[in-house]
Design a protein around this motif. Structure first.
Motif, PDB file in Angstrom:
ATOM      1  N   ALA A 147       7.828   9.292   4.014  1.00  0.00           N
ATOM      2  CA  ALA A 147       6.959   9.130   5.189  1.00  0.00           C
ATOM      3  C   ALA A 147       7.592   8.223   6.253  1.00  0.00           C
ATOM      4  N   PRO A 148       8.131   7.035   5.893  1.00  0.00           N
ATOM      5  CA  PRO A 148       8.752   6.223   6.941  1.00  0.00           C
ATOM      6  C   PRO A 148       9.984   6.848   7.552  1.00  0.00           C
TER       7      PRO A 148
ATOM      8  N   ASP B   3       0.849  -1.187   0.000  1.00  0.00           N
ATOM      9  CA  ASP B   3       0.000   0.000   0.000  1.00  0.00           C
ATOM     10  C   ASP B   3       0.890   1.243   0.000  1.00  0.00           C
TER      11      ASP B   3
ATOM     12  N   GLN C 265       4.141  -3.472   6.569  1.00  0.00           N
ATOM     13  CA  GLN C 265       3.160  -4.263   5.829  1.00  0.00           C
ATOM     14  C   GLN C 265       3.699  -5.661   5.526  1.00  0.00           C
TER      15      GLN C 265
ATOM     16  N   GLY D  13       0.040   4.183  -0.409  1.00  0.00           N
ATOM     17  CA  GLY D  13      -0.609   5.316   0.229  1.00  0.00           C
ATOM     18  C   GLY D  13      -0.193   5.488   1.679  1.00  0.00           C
ATOM     19  N   ASP D  14       0.370   4.432   2.269  1.00  0.00           N
ATOM     20  CA  ASP D  14       0.812   4.482   3.666  1.00  0.00           C
ATOM     21  C   ASP D  14       2.136   3.735   3.816  1.00  0.00           C
ATOM     22  N   PRO D  15       3.206   4.258   3.181  1.00  0.00           N
ATOM     23  CA  PRO D  15       4.486   3.522   3.194  1.00  0.00           C
ATOM     24  C   PRO D  15       5.164   3.484   4.550  1.00  0.00           C
ATOM     25  N   ALA D  16       4.729   4.325   5.509  1.00  0.00           N
ATOM     26  CA  ALA D  16       5.344   4.309   6.835  1.00  0.00           C
ATOM     27  C   ALA D  16       4.861   3.128   7.668  1.00  0.00           C
ATOM     28  N   ARG D  17       3.751   2.532   7.287  1.00  0.00           N
ATOM     29  CA  ARG D  17       3.203   1.398   8.039  1.00  0.00           C
ATOM     30  C   ARG D  17       3.928   0.118   7.629  1.00  0.00           C
TER      31      ARG D  17
ATOM     32  N   ASP E 243       8.478  -1.922   4.954  1.00  0.00           N
ATOM     33  CA  ASP E 243       7.886  -0.595   4.786  1.00  0.00           C
ATOM     34  C   ASP E 243       8.614   0.097   3.640  1.00  0.00           C
TER      35      ASP E 243
ATOM     36  N   ALA F 185       8.750   9.304  10.164  1.00  0.00           N
ATOM     37  CA  ALA F 185       8.290   8.561  11.345  1.00  0.00           C
ATOM     38  C   ALA F 185       9.473   8.040  12.159  1.00  0.00           C
TER      39      ALA F 185
END
Length: 495
Positions: free
Chosen positions: A486-487, A47, A55, A49-53, A75, A490
């Motif tokens: 994004a990651p 995903d 997965q 859209g949320d690369p910091a999460r 991630d 974070a």
């Protein structure tokens, strides 16, 4: 991804399985190709859209009595390196179908070792538990040692021994630093350590732990002055060993700094960052000057890696999203470009029987124009020409150094920016000097068994993806930066 190469390596332990070297080589291509397809499927399932999460996770109890879990995931920081590992392994095994290293040496063992190496690399980039990370980090050492020691050049044993001694020393320091953090933080889980940003770990412990982990990772990176194992290992390793060593193994050190050391000991990172930046810029200039003094093609490319990884380390030392993004971008760019350079250096040696620049002479454009054109492209990409992948990592690292993290001395980092920029100029100088010396003029080199031979279909197949990705990432850097930004924010606590 890890099960396929592991099962493939185990199957090759059965002597009756696939008699004949050609069948073994094609089996290796098939297994690594299937692994690459799984990596690409992970890419499509991710995903963005949320690369910091984190997965695609696997989280299973491994040794519950000591709180050890088999925790894996990806991630935006690790996913590009996972795909790069799968790609380069596949291309190396594809290349060996027609260009196997070592006369009369076991092809079966070589393919099995490359597959085990892939397991260790993929595990390192997906591990989310400190001990699991360390186990995979160590798995990589033995296959690479064997590849250098068995299929390398005349001084292969000494080079392999130097490689294993340096990296084992680094591993001991790394384990000590990791355990120091884990005991004080009360967890081995890297995702939890990233969320807490050093909470509960005393400042003195963080300073010591970051120094220990930083030294362990710096040896692998390699950082000046802990780099001396690298030129020997690259010079003596066979082509596939050099490509994997430069393309992926060096990234284990810089990835470990970003994934493990920065979030686990942020106070230590801030304290040691100016020293890391200093050693990084010394490495940039030293690597460039050493390249100007080299007379062997592979050794020159090896020293260029010291300089390029210096830019990666400088980016990490800035402790800013721009700098760390530059480091992650530089990791991928270096893997693509230097992997291609070592492929081409191997092709030159196959054709002319030597990598000595004095013996090769000039005139490669006349005797092997396609090979010369590809070498020119790789050198120009490596020197940081805008529009190619090598430019962005260096430029963003210098920009990050110009505006370092709030707690760092800006005057010191401005000096690092100036020295790093001078190193970039020297990088252009030694690559242009190499091209002038090797590709231009009249053919004067010693013609080897394949002197002037055309580029084969297998060589094109192994090199074309690296050329295409170097162009893609260079022309559209947001393809990588959008994944890592994004990651990284974070990881740095939202800074």
């Amino acid at each position: 991804m890890m099960a396929l190469p592991l099962l493939g390596a185990l199957a090759l332990l059965v002597p009756a399985f696939l008699p004949g070297d050609d069948a073994v080589r094609r089996f290796g291509v098939g297994v690594s190709g299937a692994t690459l397809l799984v990596a690409l499927s992970a890419l499509t399932a991710f995903d963005f859209g949320d690369p910091a999460r984190m997965q695609l996770e696997v989280d299973r109890a491994w040794a519950p009595s000591i709180g050890l879990r088999l925790h894996l995931g990806a991630d935006g920081i690790s996913l590009p390196l996972v795909v790069l590992t799968a790609l380069l392994t596949f291309l190396c095994l594809l290349y060996t179908v027609k260009h196997p290293p070592g006369d009369g040496r076991s092809v079966r063992l070589l393919v099995a070792l490359v597959l085990v190496l892939e397991v260790g690399l993929l595990g390192t980039f997906t591990a989310l538990d400190m001990i699991v990370f360390f186990v995979f980090f160590e798995v990589v050492l033995i296959p690479m040692y064997a590849i250098i020691a068995i299929w390398g050049g005349a001084a292969r044993r000494a080079a392999a021994t130097k490689f294993i001694l340096y990296t084992l020393l680094g591993s001991g320091l790394l384990l000590a630093g990791m355990l120091l953090v884990a005991v004080n933080a009360g967890t081995l889980d890297l995702t939890q350590l990233a969320r807490t940003h050093g909470a509960g770990v005393p400042r003195g412990v963080q300073l010591t732990a970051f120094a220990l982990m930083g030294l362990g990772f710096a040896i692998k990176a390699p950082m000046w002055p802990l780099h001396t194992w690298l030129p020997d290992a690259h010079t003596e390793a066979p082509t596939v060993g050099s490509v994997l060593l430069a393309g992926v193994l060096l990234k284990m050190g810089t990835y470990g700094l970003v994934r493990v050391a920065l979030p686990a000991a942020p106070a230590g990172a801030e304290f040691w960052a100016p020293w890391l930046g200093l050693l990084a810029v010394v490495g940039i200039v030293y690597g460039a000057l050493a390249c100007l003094a080299q007379r062997d093609l592979k050794r020159m490319i090896a020293y260029s890696s010291v300089g390029h990884m210096g830019f990666v380390l400088l980016g990490i030392a800035t402790l800013t999203p721009v700098g760390v993004n530059a480091a992650l971008f530089g990791n991928i760019a270096h893997g693509l470009i230097t992997g291609l350079l070592f492929f081409l250096a191997g092709a030159v040696k196959d054709r002319y029987g030597t990598g000595d620049l004095d013996e090769l002479g000039g005139g490669l454009l006349a005797s092997a124009p396609r090979l010369a054109a590809l070498l020119t492209f790789a050198c120009v990409a490596s020197l940081g020409l805008p529009g190619l992948a090598g430019f962005w990592g260096e430029m963003l690292a210098l920009l990050g150094a110009y505006r370092p993290g709030g707690g760092l001395p800006r005057g010191v980092f401005l000096a690092f920016t100036a020295v790093g920029a001078a190193g970039a100029v020297l990088t252009a100088a030694y690559f242009l000097r190499l091209l002038a010396r090797l590709t231009h003029g009249r053919p004067a080199g010693r013609a080897g068994p394949g002197g002037g031979a055309a580029v084969s279909a297998y060589e094109y197949a192994a090199w074309a993806p690296l050329i295409a990705l170097t162009l893609l990432v260079g022309l559209w850097p947001k393809t990588l930066l959008d994944v890592t930004t994004a990651p990284v924010r974070a990881l740095l606590g939202g800074g």
